[in-house]
Design a protein around this motif. Structure first.
Motif, PDB file in Angstrom:
ATOM      1  N   THR A 275       0.949  -1.106  -0.017  1.00  0.00           N
ATOM      2  CA  THR A 275      -0.189   0.012  -0.082  1.00  0.00           C
ATOM      3  C   THR A 275       0.758   1.320  -0.047  1.00  0.00           C
ATOM      4  N   HIS A 276       0.231   2.264  -0.319  1.00  0.00           N
ATOM      5  CA  HIS A 276       0.909   3.810  -0.211  1.00  0.00           C
ATOM      6  C   HIS A 276       0.742   4.126   1.447  1.00  0.00           C
ATOM      7  N   GLY A 277       1.306   5.202   1.555  1.00  0.00           N
ATOM      8  CA  GLY A 277       1.248   5.470   3.052  1.00  0.00           C
ATOM      9  C   GLY A 277       0.699   7.002   3.007  1.00  0.00           C
ATOM     10  N   PHE A 278       0.989   7.731   1.762  1.00  0.00           N
ATOM     11  CA  PHE A 278       0.714   9.120   1.706  1.00  0.00           C
ATOM     12  C   PHE A 278      -0.689   9.589   1.679  1.00  0.00           C
ATOM     13  N   THR A 279      -1.474   8.577   1.672  1.00  0.00           N
ATOM     14  CA  THR A 279      -3.133   8.671   1.822  1.00  0.00           C
ATOM     15  C   THR A 279      -3.382   9.037   3.441  1.00  0.00           C
ATOM     16  N   GLY A 280      -2.517   8.576   4.240  1.00  0.00           N
ATOM     17  CA  GLY A 280      -2.846   8.885   5.680  1.00  0.00           C
ATOM     18  C   GLY A 280      -3.307   7.725   6.601  1.00  0.00           C
ATOM     19  N   ARG A 281      -3.101   8.128   7.774  1.00  0.00           N
ATOM     20  CA  ARG A 281      -3.195   6.977   8.811  1.00  0.00           C
ATOM     21  C   ARG A 281      -4.831   6.141   8.562  1.00  0.00           C
ATOM     22  N   ASP A 282      -5.592   6.882   8.227  1.00  0.00           N
ATOM     23  CA  ASP A 282      -7.059   6.263   8.526  1.00  0.00           C
ATOM     24  C   ASP A 282      -6.975   5.073   7.441  1.00  0.00           C
ATOM     25  N   SER A 283      -6.546   5.581   6.192  1.00  0.00           N
ATOM     26  CA  SER A 283      -6.575   4.614   5.103  1.00  0.00           C
ATOM     27  C   SER A 283      -5.471   3.554   5.245  1.00  0.00           C
ATOM     28  N   LEU A 284      -4.534   3.802   5.818  1.00  0.00           N
ATOM     29  CA  LEU A 284      -3.423   2.379   6.104  1.00  0.00           C
ATOM     30  C   LEU A 284      -4.139   1.643   7.267  1.00  0.00           C
TER      31      LEU A 284
ATOM     32  N   THR B 200      -2.807 -11.605   7.338  1.00  0.00           N
ATOM     33  CA  THR B 200      -1.939 -11.370   6.035  1.00  0.00           C
ATOM     34  C   THR B 200      -1.105 -10.054   6.294  1.00  0.00           C
ATOM     35  N   ASP B 201       0.020  -9.710   5.471  1.00  0.00           N
ATOM     36  CA  ASP B 201       0.514  -8.776   5.785  1.00  0.00           C
ATOM     37  C   ASP B 201       0.613  -7.551   4.861  1.00  0.00           C
ATOM     38  N   VAL B 202       0.916  -6.145   5.487  1.00  0.00           N
ATOM     39  CA  VAL B 202       0.668  -5.067   4.713  1.00  0.00           C
ATOM     40  C   VAL B 202       2.154  -4.415   4.828  1.00  0.00           C
ATOM     41  N   TYR B 203       2.602  -4.165   3.325  1.00  0.00           N
ATOM     42  CA  TYR B 203       3.768  -3.302   3.498  1.00  0.00           C
ATOM     43  C   TYR B 203       3.699  -2.026   2.741  1.00  0.00           C
ATOM     44  N   VAL B 204       4.233  -1.017   3.396  1.00  0.00           N
ATOM     45  CA  VAL B 204       3.910   0.249   3.068  1.00  0.00           C
ATOM     46  C   VAL B 204       5.255   0.799   2.394  1.00  0.00           C
ATOM     47  N   VAL B 205       4.873   1.595   1.100  1.00  0.00           N
ATOM     48  CA  VAL B 205       6.019   2.319   0.505  1.00  0.00           C
ATOM     49  C   VAL B 205       6.486   3.488   1.039  1.00  0.00           C
ATOM     50  N   THR B 206       7.689   3.540   1.170  1.00  0.00           N
ATOM     51  CA  THR B 206       8.313   4.856   1.777  1.00  0.00           C
ATOM     52  C   THR B 206       8.855   5.721   0.983  1.00  0.00           C
ATOM     53  N   GLU B 207       9.917   5.362   0.089  1.00  0.00           N
ATOM     54  CA  GLU B 207      10.328   6.070  -0.725  1.00  0.00           C
ATOM     55  C   GLU B 207      10.616   5.234  -2.273  1.00  0.00           C
ATOM     56  N   MET B 208      10.307   5.647  -3.409  1.00  0.00           N
ATOM     57  CA  MET B 208      10.241   4.759  -4.291  1.00  0.00           C
ATOM     58  C   MET B 208      11.665   4.814  -4.898  1.00  0.00           C
ATOM     59  N   SER B 209      12.165   3.606  -5.690  1.00  0.00           N
ATOM     60  CA  SER B 209      13.503   3.362  -6.365  1.00  0.00           C
ATOM     61  C   SER B 209      13.943   4.217  -7.450  1.00  0.00           C
ATOM     62  N   HIS B 210      12.873   4.699  -8.088  1.00  0.00           N
ATOM     63  CA  HIS B 210      13.420   5.102  -9.492  1.00  0.00           C
ATOM     64  C   HIS B 210      13.751   6.808  -9.319  1.00  0.00           C
ATOM     65  N   PRO B 211      14.485   7.140 -10.467  1.00  0.00           N
ATOM     66  CA  PRO B 211      14.977   8.764 -10.016  1.00  0.00           C
ATOM     67  C   PRO B 211      13.769   9.649  -9.431  1.00  0.00           C
ATOM     68  N   GLY B 212      12.762   9.632 -10.149  1.00  0.00           N
ATOM     69  CA  GLY B 212      11.590  10.429  -9.651  1.00  0.00           C
ATOM     70  C   GLY B 212      10.864  10.130  -8.258  1.00  0.00           C
ATOM     71  N   GLY B 213      11.436   9.085  -7.655  1.00  0.00           N
ATOM     72  CA  GLY B 213      11.125   8.536  -6.315  1.00  0.00           C
ATOM     73  C   GLY B 213      11.697   9.733  -5.103  1.00  0.00           C
ATOM     74  N   VAL B 214      12.649  10.534  -5.558  1.00  0.00           N
ATOM     75  CA  VAL B 214      12.911  11.427  -4.673  1.00  0.00           C
ATOM     76  C   VAL B 214      12.212  12.809  -4.706  1.00  0.00           C
ATOM     77  N   GLU B 215      11.449  13.247  -5.722  1.00  0.00           N
ATOM     78  CA  GLU B 215      11.093  14.481  -6.068  1.00  0.00           C
ATOM     79  C   GLU B 215      10.022  14.665  -4.785  1.00  0.00           C
ATOM     80  N   PHE B 216       9.038  13.817  -4.550  1.00  0.00           N
ATOM     81  CA  PHE B 216       7.789  14.043  -3.496  1.00  0.00           C
ATOM     82  C   PHE B 216       8.077  13.110  -2.331  1.00  0.00           C
ATOM     83  N   PHE B 217       8.648  11.767  -2.677  1.00  0.00           N
ATOM     84  CA  PHE B 217       8.597  10.997  -1.559  1.00  0.00           C
ATOM     85  C   PHE B 217       9.815  11.465  -0.515  1.00  0.00           C
ATOM     86  N   ARG B 218      11.066  11.943  -0.910  1.00  0.00           N
ATOM     87  CA  ARG B 218      12.222  11.952  -0.030  1.00  0.00           C
ATOM     88  C   ARG B 218      11.674  12.803   1.372  1.00  0.00           C
ATOM     89  N   PRO B 219      10.917  13.964   0.967  1.00  0.00           N
ATOM     90  CA  PRO B 219      10.607  14.757   2.311  1.00  0.00           C
ATOM     91  C   PRO B 219       9.812  13.883   3.278  1.00  0.00           C
TER      92      PRO B 219
END
Ligand code: 3DU
Length: 215
Positions: free
Chosen positions: A87-96, A108-127
């Motif tokens: 799942t993504h996490g940027f949608t907020g705690r209630d969604s997660l 079962t398991d939930v894995y949350v994306v923190t920062e993506m691996s492609h070059p654009g992954g730093v643009e919005f995710f890094r902060p």
């Protein structure tokens, strides 16, 4: 997920025949098979039911919606037999929370994306990557997704989540990351797609990655 091979196959082929052939060929070397939109849109969610006969399946739908829609997506995925969901996490705690609640009901398991691996992954995710990692811990997720292309970020994220949550890490091979480096940085599993499924011998390619990680 059993930590035997430390390798998760990203099965981004789009047809059933290739998917089942490759999954069978590499089954001795992988702990799980990750399926996402390419294969499920190509073949339907029924492919998950077939793949779970070969290895546990993680559904990479990068779930990112309101809590009710997230709940419905998770229910479909776990009813199909998947052992985990990304799942993504940027949608907020209630969604997660909504995803974690369904996962807890199914065991079962939930894995949350923190920062993506492609070059654009730093643009919005890094902060926000660290805040998302903290939220994953607080919400009771099983683990996070962190970039093998930036082992130093995996180290940072490991410090935040501690030892209880797992790190699964895409970006090895085709995206330039090294399996051994990211495991050393603190990842529990690497996620590898093209370097395996585009190889003339997927089994040999998977074995080579396992050998690099000494598993
Ligand atoms: O680059 P590969 O072909 O090894 O595939 C990596 C897989 O992991 C692919 O399914 C992609 O959608 C997924 N993924 C990332 O690559 C990066 C992320 O941050 C999250 C998921």
């Amino acid at each position: 997920m059993d930590k035997k091979n430390r390798l998760i196959l990203a099965l981004d082929v789009t047809d059933r025949e290739n998917a089942l052939r490759i999954a069978n060929e590499v089954s001795d070397y992988v702990d799980s098979i990750k399926v996402g939109y390419p294969l499920v849109l190509g073949e339907g969610l029924g492919i998950v039911k077939e793949l779970v006969e070969i290895a546990p399946v993680i559904a990479d739908f990068k779930v990112a919606d309101i809590p009710n829609t997230d709940r419905l997506i998770c229910e479909h995925v776990f009813n199909a037999g998947a052992a985990g969901i990304i799942t993504h996490g940027f949608t907020g705690r209630d969604s997660l929370d909504s995803c974690v609640k369904v996962a807890n009901d199914f065991g079962t398991d939930v894995y949350v994306v923190t920062e993506m691996s492609h070059p654009g992954g730093v643009e919005f995710f890094r902060p926000v990557a660290e805040d998302i990692a903290k939220m994953a811990v607080e919400a009771g997720a099983s683990g996070v997704v962190a970039p093998a292309t930036r082992p130093e970020r995996v180290k940072d994220i490991r410090k935040i989540i501690g030892e209880e949550l797992s790190i699964i890490s895409p970006g090895v091979g085709a995206q330039g990351g090294s399996a051994a480096d990211v495991i050393r940085a603190g990842a529990d599993w690497v996620i590898v797609g093209r370097s395996i499924y585009n190889s003339d011998s997927p089994a040999e390619a998977a074995k080579k990655i396992c050998d690099e990680m000494n598993c």
